[in-house]
Design a protein around this motif. Structure first.
Motif, mmCIF file in Angstrom:
data_model
loop_
_atom_site.group_PDB
_atom_site.id
_atom_site.type_symbol
_atom_site.label_atom_id
_atom_site.label_comp_id
_atom_site.label_asym_id
_atom_site.label_seq_id
_atom_site.Cartn_x
_atom_site.Cartn_y
_atom_site.Cartn_z
ATOM 1 N N ALA A 73 0.812 -1.213 0.000
ATOM 2 C CA ALA A 73 0.000 0.000 0.000
ATOM 3 C C ALA A 73 0.849 1.268 0.000
ATOM 4 C CB ALA A 73 -0.932 0.008 1.211
ATOM 5 N N GLU A 74 2.005 1.196 0.663
ATOM 6 C CA GLU A 74 2.877 2.363 0.748
ATOM 7 C C GLU A 74 4.326 1.911 0.729
ATOM 8 O OE1 GLU A 74 1.585 5.846 3.468
ATOM 9 O OE2 GLU A 74 0.911 3.997 4.474
ATOM 10 N N GLY A 75 5.186 2.779 0.220
ATOM 11 C CA GLY A 75 6.610 2.511 0.227
ATOM 12 C C GLY A 75 7.389 3.772 0.560
ATOM 13 N N TRP A 76 8.467 3.584 1.301
ATOM 14 C CA TRP A 76 9.406 4.655 1.619
ATOM 15 C C TRP A 76 10.773 4.159 1.206
ATOM 16 C CZ3 TRP A 76 5.407 3.079 4.579
ATOM 17 C CH2 TRP A 76 4.512 4.047 5.057
ATOM 18 N N GLU A 77 11.613 5.052 0.699
ATOM 19 C CA GLU A 77 12.929 4.649 0.219
ATOM 20 C C GLU A 77 13.926 5.741 0.572
ATOM 21 O OE1 GLU A 77 14.151 2.561 -3.858
ATOM 22 O OE2 GLU A 77 13.319 4.566 -4.117
ATOM 23 N N ILE A 78 14.969 5.353 1.292
ATOM 24 C CA ILE A 78 16.046 6.275 1.634
ATOM 25 C C ILE A 78 17.296 5.760 0.932
ATOM 26 C CG2 ILE A 78 17.390 7.332 3.481
ATOM 27 C CD1 ILE A 78 14.352 7.926 3.629
ATOM 28 N N ILE A 79 17.920 6.614 0.120
ATOM 29 C CA ILE A 79 19.083 6.221 -0.673
ATOM 30 C C ILE A 79 20.264 7.108 -0.303
ATOM 31 C CG2 ILE A 79 20.035 6.027 -3.005
ATOM 32 C CD1 ILE A 79 17.123 5.691 -3.992
ATOM 33 N N GLU A 80 21.414 6.475 -0.088
ATOM 34 C CA GLU A 80 22.632 7.227 0.201
ATOM 35 C C GLU A 80 23.765 6.670 -0.655
ATOM 36 O OE1 GLU A 80 24.851 8.768 4.108
ATOM 37 O OE2 GLU A 80 24.739 6.590 3.999
ATOM 38 N N PRO A 81 24.421 7.522 -1.434
ATOM 39 C CA PRO A 81 25.599 7.045 -2.168
ATOM 40 C C PRO A 81 26.666 6.587 -1.167
ATOM 41 C CG PRO A 81 24.841 9.150 -3.023
ATOM 42 C CD PRO A 81 24.092 8.902 -1.754
ATOM 43 N N VAL A 82 27.164 5.384 -1.353
ATOM 44 C CA VAL A 82 28.133 4.818 -0.417
ATOM 45 C C VAL A 82 29.358 5.724 -0.292
ATOM 46 C CG1 VAL A 82 29.664 2.853 0.005
ATOM 47 C CG2 VAL A 82 27.316 2.468 -0.750
ATOM 48 N N ALA A 83 29.796 6.320 -1.387
ATOM 49 C CA ALA A 83 30.982 7.181 -1.366
ATOM 50 C C ALA A 83 30.788 8.416 -0.490
ATOM 51 C CB ALA A 83 31.346 7.602 -2.786
ATOM 52 N N GLN A 84 29.544 8.812 -0.224
ATOM 53 C CA GLN A 84 29.271 10.004 0.576
ATOM 54 C C GLN A 84 28.896 9.679 2.019
ATOM 55 O OE1 GLN A 84 26.312 12.301 -1.475
ATOM 56 N NE2 GLN A 84 27.507 12.391 -3.338
ATOM 57 N N ALA A 85 28.952 8.421 2.394
ATOM 58 C CA ALA A 85 28.498 8.025 3.725
ATOM 59 C C ALA A 85 29.251 8.753 4.833
ATOM 60 C CB ALA A 85 28.616 6.517 3.901
ATOM 61 N N ALA A 86 30.571 8.856 4.739
ATOM 62 C CA ALA A 86 31.358 9.510 5.789
ATOM 63 C C ALA A 86 30.990 10.986 5.921
ATOM 64 C CB ALA A 86 32.853 9.353 5.510
ATOM 65 N N VAL A 87 30.805 11.671 4.797
ATOM 66 C CA VAL A 87 30.426 13.083 4.821
ATOM 67 C C VAL A 87 29.035 13.248 5.417
ATOM 68 C CG1 VAL A 87 29.924 15.104 3.376
ATOM 69 C CG2 VAL A 87 31.892 13.656 2.871
ATOM 70 N N ASN A 88 28.109 12.400 5.010
ATOM 71 C CA ASN A 88 26.741 12.510 5.505
ATOM 72 C C ASN A 88 26.633 12.177 6.982
ATOM 73 O OD1 ASN A 88 25.871 13.280 2.994
ATOM 74 N ND2 ASN A 88 25.172 11.260 2.402
ATOM 75 N N PHE A 89 27.547 11.369 7.484
ATOM 76 C CA PHE A 89 27.517 11.036 8.902
ATOM 77 C C PHE A 89 27.750 12.276 9.761
ATOM 78 C CE2 PHE A 89 29.455 9.445 12.861
ATOM 79 C CZ PHE A 89 28.384 8.698 13.315
ATOM 80 N N GLY A 90 28.512 13.217 9.259
ATOM 81 C CA GLY A 90 28.787 14.438 10.019
ATOM 82 C C GLY A 90 28.042 15.646 9.487
ATOM 83 N N TRP A 91 26.791 15.465 9.050
ATOM 84 C CA TRP A 91 26.020 16.551 8.440
ATOM 85 C C TRP A 91 25.910 17.770 9.332
ATOM 86 C CZ3 TRP A 91 21.738 18.135 11.072
ATOM 87 C CH2 TRP A 91 21.220 17.252 12.016
ATOM 88 N N TRP A 92 25.896 17.595 10.633
ATOM 89 C CA TRP A 92 25.722 18.711 11.555
ATOM 90 C C TRP A 92 26.987 19.548 11.684
ATOM 91 C CZ3 TRP A 92 26.584 13.726 12.843
ATOM 92 C CH2 TRP A 92 27.704 13.455 13.592
ATOM 93 N N LYS A 93 28.132 19.038 11.258
ATOM 94 C CA LYS A 93 29.400 19.770 11.392
ATOM 95 C C LYS A 93 29.488 20.968 10.467
ATOM 96 C CE LYS A 93 31.932 15.731 12.922
ATOM 97 N NZ LYS A 93 33.009 14.794 12.621
ATOM 98 N N SER A 94 28.658 21.007 9.425
ATOM 99 C CA SER A 94 28.717 22.107 8.465
ATOM 100 C C SER A 94 28.046 23.371 9.009
ATOM 101 C CB SER A 94 28.075 21.698 7.143
ATOM 102 O OG SER A 94 26.714 21.429 7.334
ATOM 103 N N ARG A 95 27.358 23.241 10.135
ATOM 104 C CA ARG A 95 26.708 24.407 10.741
ATOM 105 C C ARG A 95 27.748 25.418 11.202
ATOM 106 N NH1 ARG A 95 22.588 22.735 15.350
ATOM 107 N NH2 ARG A 95 24.160 23.821 16.521
ATOM 108 N N ALA A 96 27.484 26.663 10.963
ATOM 109 C CA ALA A 96 28.398 27.715 11.402
ATOM 110 C C ALA A 96 28.394 27.773 12.932
ATOM 111 C CB ALA A 96 27.985 29.050 10.815
ATOM 112 N N SER A 97 29.569 27.882 13.512
ATOM 113 C CA SER A 97 29.664 27.980 14.973
ATOM 114 C C SER A 97 29.301 29.382 15.425
ATOM 115 C CB SER A 97 31.092 27.680 15.422
ATOM 116 O OG SER A 97 31.444 26.372 15.064
ATOM 117 N N PRO A 98 28.574 29.486 16.560
ATOM 118 C CA PRO A 98 28.192 30.829 17.036
ATOM 119 C C PRO A 98 29.370 31.595 17.556
ATOM 120 C CG PRO A 98 27.188 29.088 18.409
ATOM 121 C CD PRO A 98 27.998 28.449 17.335
#
Length: 145
Positions: free
Chosen positions: A120-145
């Motif tokens: 009835a429903e499907g959800w799909e989350i896709i991540e390029p394997v080569a970008q896994a390390a970068v995506n793991f630290g997604w919050w690090k790109s935030r500017a520090s106050p």
């Protein structure tokens, strides 16, 4: 004593039996899809009002999702199913997929919800394997106050 559930849409049923049937449907569908490369082999398994949800909060109808998936070279794709879990009316699968000569591939989490023996429903989350390390630290790109 059997584990039972009550679902107002379907009446009474056995959770363990339904779970295994749903998991079996997904396994057979994927095997047929990989074997034939024909996305249309999935159409009979999808409810007429099937909805595919995307991570960007958009969704597609059955016809839209099938049309978008048709150009993918399924017959060439290598799929390694790492985990498949089923509970009640949901089946969750984690896989790694790649096309020969196309780099390290993608990691995919699919979630399928069943109703009346059909998806009835499907959800799909896709991540390029080569970008896994970068995506793991997604919050690090935030500017520090």
């Amino acid at each position: 004593m059997k584990s039972e559930f009550i679902d107002n849409r379907r009446g009474r049923g056995n959770t363990a039996s339904m779970t295994m049937e749903n998991k079996d449907i997904v396994e057979r569908a994927l095997a047929k899809l990989i074997e034939t490369g024909d996305i249309d082999t999935l159409e009979p398994l999808l409810k007429a009002d099937f909805v595919h949800h995307r991570p960007d909060s958009t969704s597609r109808t059955r016809a839209e999702w099938l049309a978008a998936a048709r150009p993918v070279p399924m017959a060439e794709m290598q799929v390694e199913i790492r985990h498949m879990l089923a509970a009640g009316d949901h089946v969750v699968m984690y896989s790694k997929r790649r096309l020969p000569g196309a780099g390290p591939g993608i990691a995919v989490v699919d979630i399928w919800r069943f109703e009346d023996g059909l998806i009835a429903e499907g959800w799909e989350i896709i991540e390029p394997v080569a970008q896994a390390a970068v995506n793991f630290g997604w919050w690090k790109s935030r500017a520090s106050p």
